[in-house]
Scaffold this motif. Structure first.
Motif, PDB file in Angstrom:
ATOM      1  N   ILE A 173       0.850  -1.185   0.000  1.00  0.00           N
ATOM      2  CA  ILE A 173       0.000   0.000   0.000  1.00  0.00           C
ATOM      3  C   ILE A 173       0.889   1.239   0.000  1.00  0.00           C
ATOM      4  O   ILE A 173       1.762   1.383   0.859  1.00  0.00           O
ATOM      5  N   GLU A 174       0.656   2.103  -0.985  1.00  0.00           N
ATOM      6  CA  GLU A 174       1.441   3.331  -1.110  1.00  0.00           C
ATOM      7  C   GLU A 174       0.510   4.526  -1.197  1.00  0.00           C
ATOM      8  O   GLU A 174      -0.518   4.462  -1.873  1.00  0.00           O
ATOM      9  N   THR A 175       0.888   5.606  -0.525  1.00  0.00           N
ATOM     10  CA  THR A 175       0.038   6.792  -0.518  1.00  0.00           C
ATOM     11  C   THR A 175       0.549   7.894  -1.438  1.00  0.00           C
ATOM     12  O   THR A 175      -0.058   8.946  -1.523  1.00  0.00           O
ATOM     13  N   GLU A 176       1.643   7.645  -2.129  1.00  0.00           N
ATOM     14  CA  GLU A 176       2.152   8.604  -3.109  1.00  0.00           C
ATOM     15  C   GLU A 176       2.397   7.897  -4.436  1.00  0.00           C
ATOM     16  O   GLU A 176       3.152   6.933  -4.499  1.00  0.00           O
ATOM     17  N   ALA A 177       1.741   8.392  -5.463  1.00  0.00           N
ATOM     18  CA  ALA A 177       1.890   7.804  -6.797  1.00  0.00           C
ATOM     19  C   ALA A 177       2.812   8.709  -7.615  1.00  0.00           C
ATOM     20  O   ALA A 177       2.358   9.589  -8.319  1.00  0.00           O
ATOM     21  N   THR A 178       4.095   8.474  -7.507  1.00  0.00           N
ATOM     22  CA  THR A 178       5.062   9.263  -8.243  1.00  0.00           C
ATOM     23  C   THR A 178       5.292   8.663  -9.631  1.00  0.00           C
ATOM     24  O   THR A 178       4.978   7.475  -9.860  1.00  0.00           O
ATOM     25  N   GLY A 179       5.830   9.437 -10.525  1.00  0.00           N
ATOM     26  CA  GLY A 179       6.137   8.951 -11.858  1.00  0.00           C
ATOM     27  C   GLY A 179       7.072   7.763 -11.829  1.00  0.00           C
ATOM     28  O   GLY A 179       6.924   6.820 -12.607  1.00  0.00           O
ATOM     29  N   ASP A 180       8.047   7.789 -10.921  1.00  0.00           N
ATOM     30  CA  ASP A 180       8.981   6.660 -10.816  1.00  0.00           C
ATOM     31  C   ASP A 180       8.276   5.375 -10.395  1.00  0.00           C
ATOM     32  O   ASP A 180       8.561   4.310 -10.922  1.00  0.00           O
ATOM     33  N   ARG A 181       7.362   5.478  -9.441  1.00  0.00           N
ATOM     34  CA  ARG A 181       6.667   4.291  -8.960  1.00  0.00           C
ATOM     35  C   ARG A 181       5.686   3.743  -9.998  1.00  0.00           C
ATOM     36  O   ARG A 181       5.412   2.554 -10.035  1.00  0.00           O
ATOM     37  N   LEU A 182       5.147   4.619 -10.817  1.00  0.00           N
ATOM     38  CA  LEU A 182       4.173   4.181 -11.817  1.00  0.00           C
ATOM     39  C   LEU A 182       4.812   3.648 -13.084  1.00  0.00           C
ATOM     40  O   LEU A 182       4.136   3.066 -13.915  1.00  0.00           O
ATOM     41  N   SER A 183       6.114   3.816 -13.229  1.00  0.00           N
ATOM     42  CA  SER A 183       6.772   3.356 -14.466  1.00  0.00           C
ATOM     43  C   SER A 183       7.274   1.934 -14.330  1.00  0.00           C
ATOM     44  O   SER A 183       7.338   1.359 -13.323  1.00  0.00           O
TER      45      SER A 183
END
Length: 92
Positions: free
Chosen positions: A82-92
Motif C-alpha cells: 500500500i502506497e500513498t504517493e503515486a510518483t512517476g517513478d513508482r508508476l513506471s
C-alpha cells in the motif's frame, strides 16, 4: 434518435468484461509482471476481491490516500503493498 451521451448503467453487463480482464492476468502472473490498483473505493475493493479470488498470491500495489490505506491495511494480505504517493517513478 438514440442518446449516446450517457452509457448504459453498468449492472450485469460489466461482469463478463471484468471476468475477461481478470483472466488476462494469467500472463502477467506467469511472467512476473506487476499489477496496481488505483484507490480503495467501491471499484478498487471489487477489483481486489476479483483478483484475489483467482490469484491469491499475485503481488499487488495499491495507490490510495492515507484514509484508504488504513482501511486496506486491515486485509492482512502480505502480497498487497500500500502506497500513498503515486510518483512517476513508482508508476513506471
Amino acid at each position: 434518435m438514440r442518446n449516446t451521451g450517457f452509457p448504459h448503467p453498468s449492472g450485469h453487463a460489466c461482469v463478463p468484461c471484468l471476468s475477461h480482464r481478470i483472466e488476462g492476468l494469467d500472463a502477467i502472473a506467469r511472467d512476473g509482471g506487476r499489477v496496481a490498483l488505483w484507490g480503495w473505493g467501491r471499484e478498487g475493493r471489487a477489483a481486489y476481491r476479483a483478483i484475489r479470488s483467482r490469484f491469491p498470491t499475485l503481488p499487488l500495489t495499491l495507490f490510495c490516500d492515507a484514509a484508504e490505506a488504513a482501511q486496506a491495511g486491515t486485509q492482512g494480505d502480505s502480497h498487497l503493498v500500500i502506497e500513498t504517493e503515486a510518483t512517476g517513478d513508482r508508476l513506471s
